[in-house]
Design a protein around this motif. Structure first.
Motif, PDB file in Angstrom:
ATOM      1  N   ALA A  94       0.858  -1.188   0.000  1.00 52.58           N
ATOM      2  CA  ALA A  94       0.000   0.000   0.000  1.00 52.58           C
ATOM      3  C   ALA A  94       0.888   1.229   0.000  1.00 52.58           C
ATOM      4  O   ALA A  94       2.058   1.173   0.405  1.00 52.58           O
ATOM      5  N   ASP A  95       0.327   2.342  -0.446  1.00 53.98           N
ATOM      6  CA  ASP A  95       1.072   3.599  -0.505  1.00 53.98           C
ATOM      7  C   ASP A  95       0.741   4.525   0.660  1.00 53.98           C
ATOM      8  O   ASP A  95       1.603   5.262   1.134  1.00 53.98           O
ATOM      9  N   VAL A  96      -0.515   4.492   1.105  1.00 56.14           N
ATOM     10  CA  VAL A  96      -0.992   5.456   2.103  1.00 56.14           C
ATOM     11  C   VAL A  96      -1.843   4.726   3.133  1.00 56.14           C
ATOM     12  O   VAL A  96      -2.592   3.804   2.787  1.00 56.14           O
ATOM     13  N   PHE A  97      -1.738   5.160   4.384  1.00 51.91           N
ATOM     14  CA  PHE A  97      -2.600   4.635   5.444  1.00 51.91           C
ATOM     15  C   PHE A  97      -3.276   5.802   6.140  1.00 51.91           C
ATOM     16  O   PHE A  97      -2.626   6.740   6.606  1.00 51.91           O
ATOM     17  N   ALA A  98      -4.615   5.750   6.218  1.00 51.38           N
ATOM     18  CA  ALA A  98      -5.404   6.747   6.941  1.00 51.38           C
ATOM     19  C   ALA A  98      -6.207   6.010   8.000  1.00 51.38           C
ATOM     20  O   ALA A  98      -7.049   5.171   7.667  1.00 51.38           O
ATOM     21  N   ALA A  99      -5.934   6.294   9.265  1.00 51.91           N
ATOM     22  CA  ALA A  99      -6.560   5.578  10.373  1.00 51.91           C
ATOM     23  C   ALA A  99      -7.603   6.440  11.059  1.00 51.91           C
ATOM     24  O   ALA A  99      -7.591   7.666  10.962  1.00 51.91           O
ATOM     25  N   LYS A 106      -0.111   4.381  15.376  1.00 57.39           N
ATOM     26  CA  LYS A 106       1.121   4.139  16.134  1.00 57.39           C
ATOM     27  C   LYS A 106       1.610   2.702  15.945  1.00 57.39           C
ATOM     28  O   LYS A 106       2.816   2.438  15.927  1.00 57.39           O
ATOM     29  N   THR A 107       0.664   1.779  15.787  1.00 57.79           N
ATOM     30  CA  THR A 107       1.035   0.387  15.526  1.00 57.79           C
ATOM     31  C   THR A 107       1.888   0.280  14.265  1.00 57.79           C
ATOM     32  O   THR A 107       2.850  -0.491  14.212  1.00 57.79           O
ATOM     33  N   VAL A 108       1.533   1.071  13.267  1.00 54.71           N
ATOM     34  CA  VAL A 108       2.257   1.052  11.992  1.00 54.71           C
ATOM     35  C   VAL A 108       3.579   1.798  12.094  1.00 54.71           C
ATOM     36  O   VAL A 108       4.625   1.303  11.641  1.00 54.71           O
ATOM     37  N   THR A 109       3.571   2.976  12.690  1.00 59.54           N
ATOM     38  CA  THR A 109       4.810   3.762  12.763  1.00 59.54           C
ATOM     39  C   THR A 109       5.823   3.137  13.719  1.00 59.54           C
ATOM     40  O   THR A 109       7.025   3.207  13.471  1.00 59.54           O
ATOM     41  N   ASP A 110       5.347   2.520  14.801  1.00 55.45           N
ATOM     42  CA  ASP A 110       6.273   1.850  15.719  1.00 55.45           C
ATOM     43  C   ASP A 110       6.997   0.695  15.043  1.00 55.45           C
ATOM     44  O   ASP A 110       8.119   0.342  15.428  1.00 55.45           O
ATOM     45  N   GLY A 114       5.925   3.688   8.571  1.00 58.40           N
ATOM     46  CA  GLY A 114       5.467   5.006   8.147  1.00 58.40           C
ATOM     47  C   GLY A 114       6.632   5.843   7.656  1.00 58.40           C
ATOM     48  O   GLY A 114       7.744   5.758   8.195  1.00 58.40           O
ATOM     49  N   ASP A 115       6.396   6.630   6.628  1.00 59.25           N
ATOM     50  CA  ASP A 115       7.430   7.516   6.089  1.00 59.25           C
ATOM     51  C   ASP A 115       7.182   8.921   6.639  1.00 59.25           C
ATOM     52  O   ASP A 115       6.353   9.667   6.135  1.00 59.25           O
ATOM     53  N   GLY A 116       7.884   9.277   7.695  1.00 58.61           N
ATOM     54  CA  GLY A 116       7.687  10.590   8.298  1.00 58.61           C
ATOM     55  C   GLY A 116       6.638  10.556   9.388  1.00 58.61           C
ATOM     56  O   GLY A 116       6.148   9.495   9.797  1.00 58.61           O
ATOM     57  N   THR A 117       6.285  11.733   9.861  1.00 60.17           N
ATOM     58  CA  THR A 117       5.330  11.868  10.966  1.00 60.17           C
ATOM     59  C   THR A 117       3.905  11.940  10.429  1.00 60.17           C
ATOM     60  O   THR A 117       3.619  12.744   9.542  1.00 60.17           O
ATOM     61  N   PRO A 118       2.993  11.112  10.936  1.00 59.23           N
ATOM     62  CA  PRO A 118       1.594  11.185  10.487  1.00 59.23           C
ATOM     63  C   PRO A 118       1.001  12.567  10.780  1.00 59.23           C
ATOM     64  O   PRO A 118       1.344  13.206  11.772  1.00 59.23           O
ATOM     65  N   ALA A 119       0.091  12.997   9.914  1.00 60.98           N
ATOM     66  CA  ALA A 119      -0.572  14.293  10.077  1.00 60.98           C
ATOM     67  C   ALA A 119      -2.059  14.065  10.328  1.00 60.98           C
ATOM     68  O   ALA A 119      -2.700  13.252   9.664  1.00 60.98           O
ATOM     69  N   THR A 120      -2.604  14.767  11.306  1.00 60.61           N
ATOM     70  CA  THR A 120      -4.036  14.683  11.589  1.00 60.61           C
ATOM     71  C   THR A 120      -4.800  15.518  10.562  1.00 60.61           C
ATOM     72  O   THR A 120      -4.490  16.682  10.353  1.00 60.61           O
ATOM     73  N   PHE A 121      -5.809  14.923   9.942  1.00 60.71           N
ATOM     74  CA  PHE A 121      -6.547  15.642   8.892  1.00 60.71           C
ATOM     75  C   PHE A 121      -8.021  15.838   9.211  1.00 60.71           C
ATOM     76  O   PHE A 121      -8.710  16.603   8.527  1.00 60.71           O
ATOM     77  N   VAL A 231      -0.598   8.929   6.707  1.00 60.19           N
ATOM     78  CA  VAL A 231       0.849   8.884   6.495  1.00 60.19           C
ATOM     79  C   VAL A 231       1.155   8.164   5.181  1.00 60.19           C
ATOM     80  O   VAL A 231       0.405   7.267   4.760  1.00 60.19           O
ATOM     81  N   LEU A 232       2.236   8.584   4.532  1.00 61.91           N
ATOM     82  CA  LEU A 232       2.802   7.832   3.414  1.00 61.91           C
ATOM     83  C   LEU A 232       3.550   6.647   4.005  1.00 61.91           C
ATOM     84  O   LEU A 232       4.255   6.793   5.011  1.00 61.91           O
ATOM     85  N   LEU A 233       3.407   5.483   3.418  1.00 63.97           N
ATOM     86  CA  LEU A 233       4.052   4.292   3.953  1.00 63.97           C
ATOM     87  C   LEU A 233       5.485   4.163   3.437  1.00 63.97           C
ATOM     88  O   LEU A 233       5.787   4.544   2.300  1.00 63.97           O
ATOM     89  N   SER A 234       6.354   3.632   4.278  1.00 57.21           N
ATOM     90  CA  SER A 234       7.784   3.605   3.963  1.00 57.21           C
ATOM     91  C   SER A 234       8.102   2.697   2.779  1.00 57.21           C
ATOM     92  O   SER A 234       9.075   2.924   2.055  1.00 57.21           O
ATOM     93  N   ASP A 235       7.302   1.645   2.563  1.00 56.61           N
ATOM     94  CA  ASP A 235       7.522   0.748   1.423  1.00 56.61           C
ATOM     95  C   ASP A 235       6.513   1.008   0.309  1.00 56.61           C
ATOM     96  O   ASP A 235       6.164   0.088  -0.448  1.00 56.61           O
TER      97      ASP A 235
END
Length: 266
Positions: A94-99, A106-110, A114-121, A231-235
């Motif tokens: 996947a390219d993007v994750f929106a939770a 946090k489960t994904v970024t830990d 995740g590529d960078g810091t997630p942003a609240t939208f 967040v944009l995903l690292s892979d």
């Protein structure tokens, strides 16, 4: 002389037409996504994993994105945020994750995905969903404990279930649901099928359901409003397109679509 003058006029009109393409004759309802940061053309497919409650608004944003980038296709996987986070951590492409909650993000970024810091939208709140006209006369959380009232909740692993637990605990109300569903759409489906009398779901889902479902607001929901991070995903297989889609969600055009669906500004 006349032929030369005609060719000169035609060339000038062609240049004017090219310059006018990005903005002339706009006035349609679709807002243009912001351009890619490096100005390069967006190509390929984009895969977005997003919380079930984002289905309607993200589908609209996906159409806008495809219209702004001809030839690009946006594919969505909508489900409970916890299930999506597990899939990403297990290697699902996947390219993007929106939770629908920071905890699932946090489960994904830990895990370093995740590529960078997630942003609240966006933010969202719970309501009590009832059949049109509220035939049971439900007015608040305490009514969910009345004898004979069948209630659907989301499982606690997903954001709508965690939010329900928070508001019920804060109100000192103990509800025994007849079903625990995998995501907010499934809980709402039980109501629409007549299998339950009420469901605790997001305000946006009641709005998306149309006229056959009403939403009963209750004061405790304000204390359990959930933030939606992206967040944009690292892979990410398509980094450029994934980043551009994130930029669209975070833009003024993205916020307009989200608030029209009933979400609150972050």
């Amino acid at each position: 002389m006349r032929a030369r003058r005609f060719r000169t006029t035609l060339a000038a009109l062609t240049v004017l037409a090219v310059l006018c393409l990005p903005g002339c004759g706009s006035g349609g309802e679709t807002a243009s996504p912001p351009p890619a940061g490096d100005g390069a053309r967006i190509t390929g497919d984009v895969t977005v994993f997003a919380a079930a409650s984002l289905a309607e608004s993200f589908t609209r944003l996906g159409r806008d994105f495809e219209a702004a980038h001809p030839g690009v296709r946006v594919s969505f996987s909508f489900a409970g945020s916890s299930a999506l986070a597990n899939q990403i951590n297990q290697g699902a492409p996947a390219d993007v994750f929106a939770a629908a909650a920071p905890a699932n993000m946090k489960t994904v970024t830990d895990a370093g995905n995740g590529d960078g810091t997630p942003a609240t939208f966006a933010r969202n709140q719970l309501v009590i969903a009832v059949p049109e006209g509220n035939p049971g006369g439900l007015t608040g959380l305490a009514d969910l404990t009345r004898p004979g009232v069948k209630v659907a909740l989301c499982a606690e692993q997903v954001p709508c279930g965690a939010a329900a637990r928070r508001v019920l605990t804060a109100a000192g109300v103990r509800v025994t649901p007849v079903t625990l569903e995998r995501d907010v759409k499934a809980a709402l489906s039980k109501l629409r099928l007549g299998e339950v009398d009420a469901a605790l779901v997001y305000r946006t889902d009641v709005r998306a359901a149309g006229g056959d479902v009403d939403g009963v607001e209750f004061p405790e929901s304000a204390g359990a409003a959930y933030e939606y991070p992206i967040v944009l995903l690292s892979d990410a297989p398509n980094v450029r397109a994934g980043r551009a889609f994130v930029d669209l969600v975070l833009s003024a055009a993205g916020l307009a679509v989200l608030t029209a669906a009933g979400f609150q500004a972050p």
